[in-house]
Motif scaffolding. Structure first.
Motif: not given
Length: 267
Positions: A247-262
């Motif tokens: 769960v934490y892995y997925a959250l960290f991955a989602a935050l990484t993707w969101f920041v890089f996209e924006k």
């Protein structure tokens, strides 16, 4: 798929063309040599099993791998921003998520290569000096079993040990990769990532002593999965621990993707 393969190859080249990568690999292998040779000369008269030393070297080696992987992961994106090369990368006809994914896969492949090298070299090198009989884990002076019990050979235990450590390594590498994406400074991302690796070793066991249910849902508590091999974990189960980490892995991955996209590259 072909274009992504080229992108992945490019990211791997960035890692392995750097001198620091080969220095880190050399230090990892030198660790085994500098631990094995002195012990061999000090224990010539005793029939010491190689599996005892393999366990010690694997424990220290994994700590080095975690630190090295944090350095590579933390610098993967942040150093692109620091040097300004991120603009050259993004003007190419690749979607941002593919660029990010190729960088992370290259980090995981680096970690996997280091783990395989450590596993193979510790066994091969100690095989030359010590008794390599595949004894049971209980016969190695209790070092393998700790306070619990493990029924099986030392060789099998060693393989399971590496698997448990690698799961935690994936989580810490994702955290370092996230910090690399969030912070533009490569030095800051690397420093925070190394601090995280060392603090997770000391903070996790301490937090685990707190007798509150919510503690079971903190990822620090589950970064050390090795005790699950001997059952010395109280009421927790391996499945629950891996689920929390996932769960934490997925959250960290989602935050990484969101920041890089924006992220505004021109800023």
């Amino acid at each position: 798929m072909y274009n992504f393969s080229k992108l992945l190859l490019n990211e791997n080249m960035k890692i392995y063309l750097r001198t620091r990568t080969w220095i880190m690999t050399g230090l990892l292998l030198a660790l085994v040599v500098f631990m094995t040779v002195p012990v061999y000369f000090m224990s010539k008269d005793s029939a010491m099993s190689m599996w005892t030393l393999v366990k010690y070297e694997s424990a220290v080696g994994y700590l080095l791998i975690a630190m090295f992987t944090a350095v590579v992961a933390a610098g993967s994106v942040a150093e692109e921003f620091t040097s300004g090369t991120i603009k050259l990368l993004l003007i190419r006809p690749w979607m941002r998520w593919k660029i990010l994914l190729s960088k992370y896969i290259s980090v995981v492949l680096f970690a996997l290569l280091q783990v395989v090298l450590l596993y193979a070299f510790t066994i091969a090198f100690n095989f030359l000096f010590f008794d390599h009989t595949n004894v049971t884990a209980e016969e190695i002076h209790g070092f393998f079993v700790g306070d619990g019990q493990y029924e099986g050979s030392a060789a099998v235990y060693n393989m399971k040990y590496y698997a448990m450590r690698f799961i935690a390594l994936l989580v810490t590498s994702m955290i370092a990769f996230m910090l690399s994406t969030v912070f533009r400074s490569g030095g800051l991302a690397i420093g925070l990532s190394i601090f995280l690796v060392f603090s997770s070793i000391s903070i996790g066991p301490i937090i685990g002593l707190i007798d509150y249910k919510w503690v079971d849902y903190l990822f620090f508590v589950h970064l050390d999965l090795v005790p699950y091999l001997t059952g010395n974990v109280g009421d927790r189960t391996l499945g629950f621990a891996i689920s929390v980490l996932a769960v934490y892995y997925a959250l960290f991955a989602a935050l990484t993707w969101f920041v890089f996209e924006k992220r505004d590259v021109g800023a």
